[in-house]
Enzyme design. Structure first.
Site, PDB file in Angstrom:
ATOM      1  N   ASP A 336       0.841  -1.186   0.000  1.00 12.88           N
ATOM      2  CA  ASP A 336       0.000   0.000   0.000  1.00 12.88           C
ATOM      3  C   ASP A 336       0.886   1.249   0.000  1.00 12.88           C
ATOM      4  O   ASP A 336       1.882   1.322   0.741  1.00 12.88           O
ATOM      5  CB  ASP A 336      -0.885  -0.027   1.249  1.00 12.88           C
ATOM      6  CG  ASP A 336      -1.786   1.173   1.349  1.00 12.88           C
ATOM      7  OD1 ASP A 336      -2.687   1.299   0.511  1.00 12.88           O
ATOM      8  OD2 ASP A 336      -1.587   1.988   2.274  1.00 12.88           O
ATOM      9  N   GLU A 366       1.506   0.165  -4.997  1.00 13.56           N
ATOM     10  CA  GLU A 366       1.022   1.433  -5.529  1.00 13.56           C
ATOM     11  C   GLU A 366       2.178   2.421  -5.644  1.00 13.56           C
ATOM     12  O   GLU A 366       2.730   2.838  -4.613  1.00 13.56           O
ATOM     13  CB  GLU A 366      -0.038   2.027  -4.605  1.00 13.56           C
ATOM     14  CG  GLU A 366      -1.300   1.205  -4.462  1.00 13.56           C
ATOM     15  CD  GLU A 366      -2.263   1.828  -3.469  1.00 13.56           C
ATOM     16  OE1 GLU A 366      -3.413   2.103  -3.854  1.00 13.56           O
ATOM     17  OE2 GLU A 366      -1.868   2.061  -2.305  1.00 13.56           O
TER      18      GLU A 366
END
Length: 780
Positions: A336, A366
């Site tokens: 994340d 990400e």
């Protein structure tokens, strides 16, 4: 605080248990005194589900050992006991802290627990193995939330919302369609990407299954607390620390037995809280990134971010992912907000996991942040080049669907002039930010933002027609009952049960993920896309509970043709390596663009791409609201159709010998050419090109004719001072136009178009072209 120089390189921090002794090691270099507090139970919980009093333990002083580590050996069997560290700082403050390296905790993570990990292994765990995977190019990802998977009250799951739901096999709907884990196997995905599984803060584990409880009982899990412990809300008994360990492993084992690997979504960029988090009480001021004024950096958007460049923070993350991979047999990690983790840390994680654990582990994340950060070496798109991990491709995502939460459109949702961006993604981003297609994760939607069905409805202006209301933080923004609003809505109003695949919304949704599943790179779909899942217009459903988030398994029965289409595309991809190239060189050699304009993209994967059994594969995306007619390269054996607007799979269901094919509005088509098919009447043309200077490098033919699309034909070889090229045309072609050119029109050999006249009844012809002439000489 001043930068600490103590560094401990051992992989044994925390509680190292055996039946005869337990060894405790805590890295707390600036502590004045550390005491181990042992407890018989989890403590007394208050009305908020917290244990705030920890002075009731049996306390034993620890020894300052080396490299900032405090040490204690306790003889005897401590399994079933709980512990905390009592830490006295230089300022005289005394703090009780759970172990940052906890492997087990009490409910809500209030105290660390001591468990015999082996005693909580399911039968057969020691011999449990990862499903086979030849290469990362074979991955098909399916993003899923543990609770969403089984929370549907009509689904028939016994263990709703739990890890154990993945162990339930044989579940069927009213028409005998497979649901649950059997559905995942039937769909054909290779990896299930599960949203955070470690212990997170905002769900009260003591109340999560209490139907009378009205407090918060749903979250995605991006609020980490104990990074090395499974979340208790997903266990059948969160108050018994070993149960969550057992049931987590049962889940992994069940998925592995179905041939499905498990990706763990990890959140090492921040913690839910600083003061009440796992680190600050142990080493104040060390674990969190700060700006020049000493304020917490907030690139996560939630108040803090971990300082991953600090050696012991980097070590903690590396120790943690390796622990999950080894102890729980996790097959990969999705990071994340990976932009908040410095690139050196991510590269070291990928290198060590691939070297020490398994080269088939998939690492991706990400490549962005949630706000401004003081980190200089952010892991953004492009920073992953040749370092062994992948990143999400939001360029491709936006080109396909448009923006994430609004009515902005993309190629599949009605925005023109997106063809070049689509083609960039189709090529695996190797001409954008990646060295290899294996470095891009291709997707349209995930848990964040509007899911695919709701996004398409929004771009069509159908939110009001569907009855969607604005939802925020699990509540209707204008008041009212969320459940009633959901039950009154009609998300599928535009879909006829008799003509499901003819719905414009369905066609746009299928086209969007059809592009993903037939492009180079690693594809990901969100759970439920294959059943037209809706979240009733909620673009941020992390607190909206089961009424919005639960996968409604009845949708499989309602929209079975959609599921079959997805399954067919995945089967096609998994059976044909042409869709799974691993290098830029392969893409350059084997992917030929046929068309890239007018809301249409067509390309050919040619010459047995990546060792495929099919000689040539043509993929066509038609984003127009009308049917089109697409030229096809001439094929001696004709083109077989594996995918069109109504069918998708790995086998031919139609065949064409024409040089054109009709492609339905808002659809895709896949055609292929095999070796050994029945030959069609054709003519073989050989061209011998002669230059007086003998220099042939870069020269090629540009040819066209009725039944033959405009195309480049390269000279294959030079013999006796002449460059030789050959190609095949349909037997009915009587005249071929050509130009001899240098590279891509840097120069032409003659100023005007030239032609070759083909005789009647000839199956082969050879012509000679002399440099500077305006015609050709037939020599046979």
């Amino acid at each position: 605080m001043n930068e600490l120089t103590d560094y401990y390189d051992g992989r044994d921090l925390g509680c190292n248990y055996s039946r005869t002794e337990s060894i405790f090691k805590l890295w707390a270099p600036d502590a004045v005194k550390v005491t181990l507090a042992l407890y018989q139970d989890a403590g007394s919980y208050d009305e908020n589900g917290e244990v705030t009093v920890h002075t009731d333990g049996f306390e034993i002083g620890m020894k300052k050992w080396k490299d900032g580590v405090w040490f204690l050996r306790f003889f005897g069997d401590l399994a079933g006991r709980y512990y905390m560290y009592k830490i006295e700082g230089k300022d005289g403050n005394i703090r009780y802290a759970a172990d940052p390296y906890s492997h087990a905790v009490s409910a809500n993570g209030s105290r660390s627990a001591i468990v015999d990990m082996k005693a909580w292994n399911p039968p057969g765990w020691e011999d449990e193995k990862r499903p086979p995977l030849e290469g990362l190019e074979d991955v098909v990802l399916y993003e899923l939330h543990v609770r969403d998977f089984s929370a549907d009250p009509e689904s028939g799951f016994k263990y709703k919302g739990k890890f154990k739901a993945f162990t339930e096999t044989g579940l069927r709907d009213s028409e005998e369609n497979k649901i649950g884990i059997d559905h995942l196997q039937e769909l054909g995905v290779t990896h299930v990407h599960l949203l955070p599984l470690f212990d997170f803060k905002t769900v009260n584990e003591l109340q999560v299954d209490n139907p009378d409880w009205t407090g918060l009982k749903y979250n995605w899990g991006y609020d980490p607390h104990h990074f090395n412990v499974p979340e208790g809300a997903y266990a059948t008994d969160p108050q018994l620390p070993g149960v969550r360990i057992l049931e987590f492993k049962e889940m992994v084992m069940a998925l592995h037995q179905k041939g499905i690997r498990v990706i763990m979504d990890v959140v090492y960029n921040h913690t839910f809280s600083v003061d009440a988090g796992p680190f600050e009480a142990v080493v104040p001021g060390y674990y969190y990134r700060r700006d020049a004024d000493g304020k917490l950096s907030n690139g996560s958007g939630v108040g803090n971010e971990l300082d991953t460049e600090r050696p012991m923070v980097r070590k903690y993350i590396l120790d943690s992912v390796r622990y999950w991979a080894e102890e729980y047999h996790i097959d990969g990690f999705r990071f994340d907000l990976m932009g908040l983790i410095d690139t050196d840390t991510v590269a070291q994680i990928a290198e060590e996991l691939h070297r020490e654990v398994a080269p088939s582990l998939l690492i991706y994340g990400e490549p962005w942040t949630g706000g401004e950060t003081t980190l200089k070496k952010q892991t953004l798109k492009g920073s992953q080049r040749s370092l062994g991990f992948a990143v999400f491709n939001d360029h491709f995502r936006g080109a396909i669907k448009g923006d994430s939460d609004g009515s902005g459109k993309g190629f599949a949702t009605g925005q023109p002039e997106q063809e070049a961006a689509i083609l960039e993604g189709v090529k695996g981003a190797v001409f954008d930010f990646a060295d290899s297609p294996l470095e891009t994760i291709n997707y349209v939607t995930v848990h964040d933002n509007l899911n695919l069905w709701d996004k398409v409805l929004t771009t069509q202006g159908l939110r009001s027609e569907a009855g969607f209301q604005e939802i925020r933080d699990g509540k209707l923004t204008h008041g009212g009952d969320l459940r009633e609003a959901v039950e009154r809505s009609d998300p599928y109003r535009s879909v006829s049960s008799d003509h499901i695949l003819q719905s414009e919304t369905v066609k746009r949704a299928i086209l969007a993920n059809g592009i993903v599943l037939t492009s180079q790179g690693i594809p990901m779909i969100q759970a439920g896309d294959e059943m037209l899942r809706t979240k009733y217009g909620d673009h941020n459903s992390y607190r909206s509970g089961d009424i919005v988030n639960a996968i409604r398994w009845e949708n499989k029965r309602k929209f079975k043709p959609v599921f079959d289409y997805y399954r067919g595309l995945i089967e096609l991809r998994r059976n044909h390596p042409a869709f799974r190239m691993t290098s830029k060189e392969q893409v350059e050699k084997h992917l030929e663009v046929l068309h890239c304009q007018d809301n249409t993209v067509a390309f050919m994967l040619k010459d047995f791409a990546n060792g495929d059994t099919w000689k040539n594969i043509i993929v066509i995306y038609n984003a127009n609201s009308h049917d089109i007619r697409m030229e096809l390269p001439f094929s001696l054996s004709g083109w077989k159709v594996a995918v069109n607007a109504e069918h998708a799979g790995n086998k031919a269901f139609d065949f064409t010998v024409d040089e054109h094919v009709g492609v339905k509005a808002l659809s895709m088509m896949v055609l292929y050419e095999e070796v050994g098919g029945a030959p069609r009447p054709a003519k073989r043309v050989e061209v011998q090109y002669e230059r007086s200077d003998g220099k042939y490098e870069g020269w090629n033919l540009w040819v066209w004719a009725t039944g033959l699309r405009e195309q480049r034909v390269d000279f294959e070889r030079v013999e006796y001072g002449k460059a030789i090229a050959s190609f095949t045309v349909p037997a009915y072609v009587k005249r071929i136009g050509y130009i001899v050119r240098l590279n891509d029109w840097e120069a032409k050999d003659a100023d005007q178009d030239c032609f070759i006249e083909l005789g009647h009844g000839q199956s082969a012809i050879t012509v000679r072209i002399c440099s500077g002439s305006d015609g050709s000489k037939k020599i046979s």
